[in-house]
Structures are given as C-alpha cells and as structure tokens.
Write an enzyme that holds these catalytic residues in place. Structure first.
Site, short mmCIF file in Angstrom:
data_model
loop_
_atom_site.label_atom_id
_atom_site.label_comp_id
_atom_site.label_asym_id
_atom_site.label_seq_id
_atom_site.Cartn_x
_atom_site.Cartn_y
_atom_site.Cartn_z
N GLU A 93 0.85 -1.20 0.00
CA GLU A 93 0.00 0.00 0.00
C GLU A 93 0.88 1.24 0.00
OE1 GLU A 93 -2.37 -0.25 3.53
OE2 GLU A 93 -2.87 -2.34 3.10
N CYS B 275 15.18 47.55 7.43
CA CYS B 275 14.36 47.11 6.31
C CYS B 275 15.08 47.32 4.97
CB CYS B 275 13.04 47.88 6.31
SG CYS B 275 12.01 47.50 4.89
N CYS C 240 9.09 45.07 9.62
CA CYS C 240 9.38 46.48 9.38
C CYS C 240 8.16 47.25 9.89
CB CYS C 240 9.60 46.73 7.89
SG CYS C 240 9.54 48.50 7.52
N ASP D 111 1.24 10.28 3.71
CA ASP D 111 1.92 11.15 4.67
C ASP D 111 0.93 12.18 5.22
OD1 ASP D 111 3.93 12.06 6.19
OD2 ASP D 111 4.99 13.10 4.59
N CYS E 243 6.64 52.21 3.66
CA CYS E 243 7.47 51.14 3.12
C CYS E 243 6.73 50.54 1.92
CB CYS E 243 7.69 50.10 4.22
SG CYS E 243 8.75 48.74 3.76
N CYS F 113 13.07 50.19 3.01
CA CYS F 113 12.91 51.57 3.46
C CYS F 113 13.90 51.99 4.53
CB CYS F 113 11.48 51.81 3.95
SG CYS F 113 11.16 51.03 5.54
N LYS G 13 10.59 3.36 3.26
CA LYS G 13 10.46 4.81 3.06
C LYS G 13 11.35 5.27 1.93
CE LYS G 13 9.03 6.70 7.46
NZ LYS G 13 9.19 7.96 8.21
N TYR H 233 -6.98 2.00 5.90
CA TYR H 233 -6.08 0.92 5.52
C TYR H 233 -6.00 -0.23 6.52
CZ TYR H 233 -3.28 4.22 8.20
OH TYR H 233 -2.85 5.11 9.14
N LYS I 101 2.19 4.55 1.51
CA LYS I 101 2.27 5.08 2.88
C LYS I 101 1.94 6.57 2.81
CE LYS I 101 5.06 5.05 7.07
NZ LYS I 101 4.75 6.38 7.55
P1 AMP Z 1 5.28 6.33 11.43
O1 AMP Z 1 4.60 7.66 11.19
O2 AMP Z 1 6.64 6.26 10.86
O3 AMP Z 1 5.13 5.89 12.85
O4 AMP Z 1 4.47 5.29 10.55
C1 AMP Z 1 3.28 4.73 10.98
C2 AMP Z 1 2.14 5.50 10.43
O5 AMP Z 1 2.06 5.41 9.02
C3 AMP Z 1 0.83 4.96 10.88
O6 AMP Z 1 0.49 5.40 12.16
C4 AMP Z 1 -0.09 5.53 9.85
O7 AMP Z 1 -0.53 6.80 10.30
C5 AMP Z 1 0.78 5.79 8.64
N1 AMP Z 1 0.35 5.10 7.41
C6 AMP Z 1 0.24 5.72 6.22
N2 AMP Z 1 -0.19 4.89 5.27
C7 AMP Z 1 -0.38 3.69 5.86
C8 AMP Z 1 -0.83 2.41 5.39
N3 AMP Z 1 -1.15 2.20 4.10
N4 AMP Z 1 -0.91 1.41 6.29
C9 AMP Z 1 -0.58 1.61 7.59
N5 AMP Z 1 -0.14 2.78 8.10
C10 AMP Z 1 -0.04 3.83 7.24
ZN ZN Z 2 10.29 48.86 5.35
#
Ligand code: AMP
Ligand code: ZN
Length: 669
Positions: A114, A407, A425, A118, A431, A410, A313, A226, A116
């Site tokens: 899957e 600044c 400033c 962010d 300005c 000015c 990662k 997920y 990951k």
């Molecule tokens: P970390 O932030 O390094 O602790 O990684 C774990 C976190 O990755 C989990 O708590 C989830 O919030 C996140 N995460 C994102 N995508 C997934 C996924 N497909 N499956 C499981 N965790 C995920």
């Molecule tokens: Zn200024």
C-alpha cells in the site's frame, strides 16, 4: 565505553522525545524524517547492546504522541494503535521477509503493498453501520476525540452501505491534504499574516485538531482507510477485506496490490518511486503487510510495531549546492522573510535557484555561513528548503549569515515581537511593499473586489503619487488614469466604475479589506456580526474583544493596536467621507435569541439533522463548538450519544437539553 553509551542513550531519548513533540503536537518538525529515523536507529542499536540503560519510556518503545488538549476529550482505542517499523534499504526488506517466514514456519508469504500516506492517522468506530466516534492516534492507547471534525471529511461515510458489514469495528486511516488545497490554504494564511504550514502533513494534522468543525470542513481534507481492528475478521485476506470496505462505502485507495512474493513487492516499490511524483498528495513510502489476517494474528506486535508489517520509506531527494546570498523580502504585513539564493541545481526534475529559510531561528539552527555548501531537499514542501550544511566544505573565514537589522526596502530598523519568530518592518505607511501589498489586499476579490488593479498598476499608481493608501483609491479620477500611458478610455472608466461599485460591498468584507493583522475573512465576519459597526469595533477594549467566541489574545491585541494607531484613524476618517458600508446590513442580521450561547451537539435527533440544528443555532445568534469545555453553555443531546461526553457534561455542570427543549428555546414549539 559503557558510561558513554549510557550518556548517549539518555541524550538520544531526550532528543527524540523533543522531536516527537515538535512533529506530533506542534506540527512543526525541525529535522527531516530521515534524520529522525537515523537517531532512532542509533538509539535502538545502543539499547540492544546495553539493555540495562534503556529508559522504561524510551521512544523506541512508544509511539510518538499527538495528544494535545487538556480541554478537549480523550477516549481509549478499543485496540491499540501502533507505529510501523521502517526501513530505507532493500536489504532490510529481505530480513523482514525472513523473519516473517521464520515466525510462521512457512516458505511462501503473500503480502499486500500500500502507499504510505503522509498525513495524520485517525481511528473511526462504526457500530451497526453508523459512524460513532473518531480519535487521533494519540499515544496509541488513547486519542483526542475529533468526531465532529472527521464527519466533515469528504468520503468518510456517516452510514455504511450494503448489509454484510460487521456489527462493530474500528477502522484506521490517514487524513491528508492535497497539494492544491495546501497551496490555497497557505496563500490565504500568508495573506492575513499568519505563519504558513510547512507541508501538507502538518496542515492536515493541524486542521484535524481545530475546535470549530466548520473551519475543518473548509480545509478540504481527504482520507484513506487501511486497517480494520475488530474481534473476529469476517474473512482471512486483508486485501479482500479492504475491497469489501470499498463496497461498504469506505474510502480505500485504488493503489493496493497483492504480491505473491518479495520480488513483486520490490517491483511495486520501484514502480512507485517515480509514479508517486504524479499523485495529488504526498506519500513517503510503501507499507508492506502480511496479507493473511490469521498470520497477522500469529505474528502479533512488539511494544511499538506490528511484526507483520514494515514501511519502506523513500528518501527525500537531496541536492548539494552553494549558497550564493540571502535576500530578504518584505510582505504586506511588514513581515521579513529570508530567502536563500542558490547556485542552480537539479532536484526531482526541476531547477532549484531559491530556498525558503522562514526566519532567523531557522538560519541559526542550520548554523548557516556565507558561501556554505548546503543540502536542499524537496520533501512535502512545495518550496525546497535547506536541510543541512556541509561544514567540512566551509570556506576558512566564512562569516555566519547575519539577519538584517534594517528594512531592505525603506531602511527602518526592524522589530521582533515577543513570542514571534519573525522580524517586522514597522514603517507601515512609508514602506513600499507594505503599502502596495495593503492596497492589493483591499482590492482583492474577497475584500472590495475592485477589478483592473493588478500588481503592476497599483505599483505604478503608487510611484506616480496617485494612490498612497486605500483611501486615495476613492479620490482617483478618470483623468488621472487617462493621463497614464497604460490606459485607454475604456479601461480607465472600468476601474473608476469598479471603485464606485465597491461602495456597496458589505461591512464584513470592508473590515477584512483593512488588512488588520490576524483578521482574516472568517474573523472579520465574526467581528462584524458581534460588533455590528466599525464605530463599535473601534472602541472595543481588549477584554471585550476576547469575549467574542474564537477571538483569542493575538487577534484582540492586534485589533486594539490597529485602532490605537493615529495613522489608521486618519485613514478611517478619510474612508468615512465615502458612502461605504460601515455597518452590518440589518437584513443580513440573524436573530439573536440565543445570545452567543455556545452549544455542543451530540447524538442523533428525531426531527432534525445535526446540520439543520447547527444552522438553527447560528441563525438564532448561538455558536456551535465541537468539544465540551467549561465554556460550553448547553449540550444538545440526541440518541446514541457517547457515555463519556454525557459524563463530562455532568462533571462540568453543563445543562443537557433535548431537541424539544431546544425548539422551545427558539419558541418554535
Ligand atoms: P510512522 O509515522 O513512521 O510511525 O508510521 C506509521 C504510520 O504510518 C501509521 O500510524 C499511519 O498513520 C501511517 N500510514 C500511512 N499509510 C499507511 C498504510 N497504508 N498502512 C498503515 N499505516 C499507514
Ligand atoms: Zn520597510
């Protein structure tokens, strides 16, 4: 040796805890994920060699906690939420595969791959197909209650579809913000002088914890689930269960892949290394999970991680280049932003020439020197940033980069307010970028909506001495414009017409247009509604301002300061010579039966939906708040309300009213 190991373990534990706090609570990380993971690995190794020195609450054993509010409510997860062990190397994937096979005593394992995502993780409880509660990951055992906020997220269903969903389960997912949403949000924040978010992840995590769920709704968050947590799974394959979830209406990523073996996993990882760049949101790696839920159970968890999953990662791409100079930009609010000018370098397909440095603290933290060779990274951020300095390559007598004291536009000495990272400033009326910026803000679409006045024209009007502040706009004559080389009769007339048309713009937008620091669109609306006229607002005291729901110290202080400044008073006196709207339009005004009382709505109601009730509260002059606190006036309680909420309301002595009670209050029944 042992002694220094002990010391280092303590040092690393302390540092990592601080980084966890920066990341999960403040949403302001100061080091990259890669650096964080490096420190964590070092600590793990040391603890492995010297287990006697490992601290009982070591960051290697606990998930980073996002718990913030004392005031907001917390709730225990039915099943703990874990972090994921992660790796940046393919070799370690082989180790993972070997461990899994050994643990299960088998030779072939099917994995699910899957993305990951962010963002920020959430845990949602469904009972009989209804969404009951949403929590943040918190410390893994309990999380902050964010149910109302989660309900505003597109795609999270309040009611499941189909019939064969389990009676009760928790489902975990990640809440994200897409790039375009993030850019829009940051542009808006910059416009009102608020610190922009560093990246979409921080913006998503920060948004989830907002107190006003209507604000959350505007943030345009999205979610992918997920992982299911429940007593007994209805089938054995994680992958297939997720496909079922899709049929029940839950948002599941379309990019899940079932791999027959580790080679297929690796192919998936390679494929997404490039492909991820075309996604509308950020992912920072691939999560690999043992597909069979029975096998997952068999492998179980360590204190911090599932043994059946690992995150691979992607390293954020970095480039090495030379710092040529640092320049300083002055914005509309006078905030000074340092920008690094770099020797052009290729990074993830684009040429990078500049990097943002945010503020003086950032420069000091990096220990940036003139002519330094620096590492730039394009992580979640849209603008690349300098993440490290190669000190070994530093020229011998290089001087540290100094923040300017006056600044650049000015020459006025800069000021830095307490508790603020930025320099300003203070020369608001003399300005140029501040003046031009303020005029542009005033004429912008969300404020007075005056057409035809772009950057260049406003700058020219300023330079010709025709418009030096927003009041001057109303003095502008058709002939003034016609005399300028850029204008034909029609375009000059259009601008004059558009300026006249702005007389009718409602008070709240005029107020927003004044460009008072921290008074964005929403705050302007709130203030307009509460004080009803500019005259009332101008004499409001700091304390009176703070009485208004959602107006905190910062805003109150800024408003008082604005109206204490003689220059601003002069400006307003001049604006008042024109038939602009300085009062709230009576027809727009809502009835004030509820007199700003604060309501928390919870549960399900017989006659009205929660959205309808919320609207009724607003329309009758009440306020909706998302979580119970001592400041809440009423808990409007329906069926199926969480017992914890009820208990908390009782503890805080908050009157609990039914739908009927509420309707009676409004005189409807
Ligand atoms: P970390 O932030 O390094 O602790 O990684 C774990 C976190 O990755 C989990 O708590 C989830 O919030 C996140 N995460 C994102 N995508 C997934 C996924 N497909 N499956 C499981 N965790 C995920
Ligand atoms: Zn200024």
């Amino acid at each position: 040796m042992a002694n220094s190991a002990k010391q280092r373990i303590e040092e690393l534990s302390k540092q990592l805890k601080q980084h966890n706090h920066n990341y999960y609570v403040l949403n302001k990380p100061v080091i990259s994920d890669f650096e964080y993971d490096k420190l964590l690995k070092e600590l793990e190794q040391l603890e492995g060699a010297f287990p006697q020195y490992a601290l009982p609450d070591s960051p290697t054993k606990q998930v980073g906690s996002d718990l913030a509010s004392e005031e907001g409510m917390q709730f225990a997860h039915r099943f703990s939420m874990y972090s994921l062990s992660n790796t940046y190397s393919v070799d370690e994937l082989n180790d993972f595969d070997a461990r899994v096979k050994k643990g299960l005593g088998i030779k072939t394992v099917t994995y699910t791959c899957e993305l990951k995502f962010d963002g920020a993780s959430i845990n949602v409880l469904y009972k009989d197909g209804k969404m009951v509660r949403a929590l943040t990951r918190g410390d893994g055992k309990k999380g902050d209650v964010i149910t109302e906020n989660a309900k505003t997220i597109k795609g999270i269903p309040l009611q499941l579809s189909g019939l064969d969903y389990p009676a009760e389960f928790e489902i975990r997912g990640e809440v994200l913000m897409e790039h375009r949403t993030f850019e829009r949000l940051n542009a808006e924040r910059e416009e009102i002088g608020e610190q922009p978010f560093a990246n979409p992840r921080n913006a998503a995590a920060g948004s989830l914890k907002l107190l006003n769920s209507e604000e959350v709704a505007k943030r345009g968050l999205i979610c992918f689930f997920y992982y299911f947590a429940m007593e007994r799974y209805p089938l054995d394959s994680h992958y297939e269960l997720m496909q079922k979830a899709k049929a029940w209406g839950l948002p599941i990523s379309e990019y899940m892949f079932r791999a027959k073996n580790l080679d297929e996993v690796k192919q998936f990882i390679t494929k997404w290394e490039e492909k991820r760049k075309s996604l509308p949101y950020d992912i920072d790696g691939i999560v690999i999970k043992v597909d069979s839920l029975r096998q997952q159970d068999e492998l179980g968890f360590t204190a911090k991680f599932p043994r059946w999953a690992v995150a691979y990662k992607y390293k954020a791409e970095r480039a090495l280049t030379k710092l040529l100079s640092v320049s300083f930009q002055v914005g509309r609010t006078g905030a000074v932003t340092p920008v690094a000018n770099l020797e052009p370098v290729q990074l993830s397909g684009t040429t990078v020439r500049r990097a943002s440095l945010h503020n003086e603290d950032q420069i000091n933290q990096l220990g940036l020197h003139e002519g330094d060779i620096v590492f730039v990274e394009k992580g979640g951020e849209i603008i690349p940033k300098i993440v490290d300095v190669d000190e070994a390559q530093r020229p011998k007598d290089a001087k540290p980069v100094a923040f300017i004291t006056t600044c650049p536009e000015c020459g006025t000495p800069l000021v830095k307010k307490e508790n603020e990272a930025r320099h300003y400033c203070p020369n608001e009326t003399g300005c140029k970028p501040q003046i031009v910026g303020k005029i542009l803000h005033f004429v912008s679409r969300k404020a007075m909506d005056i057409d035809g006045l772009g950057d260049e024209i406003v700058e020219m009007l300023y330079e010709k001495g025709l418009v030096k502040n927003i009041a001057d706009l109303y003095q502008l004559q058709y002939n003034d414009l016609l005399n300028l080389e850029r204008f034909a009769e029609k375009s000059a007339q259009n601008i004059i017409d558009s300026i006249k048309k702005s007389y009718a713009v409602p008070f709240e937008r005029l107020l927003f247009g004044l460009g008072i620091r921290f008074v964005g669109e929403t705050v302007a609306k709130t203030l307009a509604k509460y004080f009803k006229s500019l005259d009332n607002l101008m004499v409001a005291s700091y304390d009176q301002l703070q009485e208004v729901h959602e107006i905190g110290e910062t805003i109150a202080k800024s408003v008082v300061e604005y109206f204490n400044n003689p220059e601003n008073l002069k400006l307003i006196a001049r604006l008042k010579q024109y038939p602009l709207q300085f009062e709230l339009d009576e027809n727009q005004q809502t009835k004030n039966i509820l007199n700003n009382k604060k309501f928390v709505i919870s549960g399900v109601f017989a006659n009205h939906s929660r959205e309808e009730l919320k609207k009724m509260i607003e329309q009758n002059g009440g306020k909706n708040v998302s979580s119970l606190s001592a400041k809440t006036d009423y808990l409007l309680a329906g069926e199926n309300m969480g017992p914890a909420k009820l208990e908390k309301a009782k503890k805080l002595n908050i009157p609990i009213i039914s739908e009927d009670d509420f309707l009676k209050m409004l005189g409807v029944e």
